[in-house]
Scaffold this motif. Structure first.
Motif, PDB file in Angstrom:
ATOM      1  N   PHE A  20      51.042 -15.144  -5.450  1.00 35.31           N
ATOM      2  CA  PHE A  20      50.353 -16.278  -4.831  1.00 35.31           C
ATOM      3  C   PHE A  20      51.358 -17.379  -4.504  1.00 35.31           C
ATOM      4  N   GLY A  21      52.247 -17.659  -5.451  1.00 31.03           N
ATOM      5  CA  GLY A  21      53.272 -18.672  -5.219  1.00 31.03           C
ATOM      6  C   GLY A  21      54.211 -18.296  -4.091  1.00 31.03           C
ATOM      7  N   LEU A  22      54.617 -17.026  -4.050  1.00 28.40           N
ATOM      8  CA  LEU A  22      55.537 -16.564  -3.006  1.00 28.40           C
ATOM      9  C   LEU A  22      54.939 -16.700  -1.601  1.00 28.40           C
ATOM     10  N   CYS A  23      53.621 -16.577  -1.499  1.00 24.80           N
ATOM     11  CA  CYS A  23      52.973 -16.726  -0.193  1.00 24.80           C
ATOM     12  C   CYS A  23      53.261 -18.105   0.415  1.00 24.80           C
ATOM     13  N   ASP A  43      53.523 -17.724   7.523  1.00 27.60           N
ATOM     14  CA  ASP A  43      52.138 -17.256   7.682  1.00 27.60           C
ATOM     15  C   ASP A  43      51.158 -18.123   6.887  1.00 27.60           C
ATOM     16  N   GLN A  44      51.543 -18.523   5.679  1.00 26.54           N
ATOM     17  CA  GLN A  44      50.643 -19.372   4.873  1.00 26.54           C
ATOM     18  C   GLN A  44      50.413 -20.708   5.562  1.00 26.54           C
ATOM     19  N   LYS A  45      51.486 -21.286   6.076  1.00 27.06           N
ATOM     20  CA  LYS A  45      51.356 -22.590   6.746  1.00 27.06           C
ATOM     21  C   LYS A  45      50.491 -22.465   7.992  1.00 27.06           C
ATOM     22  N   GLU A  46      50.708 -21.385   8.767  1.00 26.69           N
ATOM     23  CA  GLU A  46      49.923 -21.161   9.979  1.00 26.69           C
ATOM     24  C   GLU A  46      48.470 -20.858   9.635  1.00 26.69           C
TER      25      GLU A  46
END
Length: 261
Positions: free
Chosen positions: A234-237, A242-245
């Protein structure tokens, strides 16, 4: 995509399709076919344009009817062990691939065929599908992971019943015991699988890969260790574009445009 003697490998719209292509032998698995499956799977794993792999069988009768018994019948104990280790290695290549692998089962998935389907992330099958591990009727046991994956999927009691009796079950029974995710008409099978796969492709591919890792590794660990695995991924995401987008798109009420970065 590479040329193989016993499988077909095609890619379209970020979806790779691997078809076991020995219809006259009901797509039975011999050594050469296993080696082709492994090479094709590795090719997909390394292909940046392939986000998901579908595995199916050529023809209308079989996904894979099993390992090639004529090939196995004269084996010595050492040769049999080596053949089992080869099959296990090939199916672990599929199981541990950093991309989702979906089995589209169209007919017989017996012995090695059932084992191949279970090595995929989930199974969607046609109404005419048959599943089973009938090895005890041949005086042997499953060799490509069947005795290990089946209890993990359907529970040990049901797995023991199927393994001890060697009985072959139909698609509806496979659905009832949780071996398959859904049962479709034969002519709609690939359409349904493709629709499901396109949904996977539309999501963030890094997060999909982390989901697969979290489930696979977490299933083999105690709950505290598996929770730590989840928190780490979860942290690595949050180190990805992609997480920001994905979150920006949600807040802006638009469809996310993921880049797999």
């Amino acid at each position: 995509m590479g040329n193989y003697s016993n499988v077909l490998l095609e890619t379209s719209d970020n979806i790779a399709t691997l078809t076991i292509n020995r219809p006259k032998a009901l797509n039975a698995l011999n050594k050469d076919t296993l080696l082709d499956i492994k090479a094709a799977a590795q090719e997909v794993a390394e292909d940046e344009n392939s986000h998901v792999l579908i595995i199916t069988g050529a023809g209308e009768k079989a996904f894979v009817a099993g390992a090639d018994i004529s090939f196995m019948s004269k084996m010595t104990p050492q040769q049999a062990r080596e053949f089992a280790l080869l099959g296990q290695d090939v199916f672990r290549t599929i199981e541990t691939m950093g991309k989702p692998v979906i089995a589209a089962v169209n007919g017989f998935a017996l012995g090695g065929g059932c084992e191949l389907a279970m090595a995929c992330d989930f199974i969607i099958c046609s109404e005419n599908s048959k599943f089973g591990q009938p090895e005890v009727g041949l005086g042997v046991i499953p060799g490509f992971g069947g005795s290990q994956r089946l209890p993990r999927i359907v529970g040990s009691n049901m797995a023991k019943q199927l393994l001890f009796t060697g009985e072959i079950i139909d698609a509806n029974e496979a659905l009832r015991i949780g071996l398959v995710n859904s049962v479709e008409t034969a002519d709609q099978l690939m359409e349904v699988v493709t629709k499901k796969v396109k949904k996977i492709v539309s999501n963030g591919q890094i997060s999909v890969r982390y989901c697969k890792e979290a489930v696979n590794e977490g299933m083999e660990a105690d709950i505290d260790r598996s929770m730590t695995l989840e928190a780490n991924s979860f942290g690595l995401c949050f180190a990805t574009e992609d997480q920001k987008e994905g979150m920006k798109a949600f807040l802006e009420k638009r469809k996310a445009q993921f880049k797999g970065k």
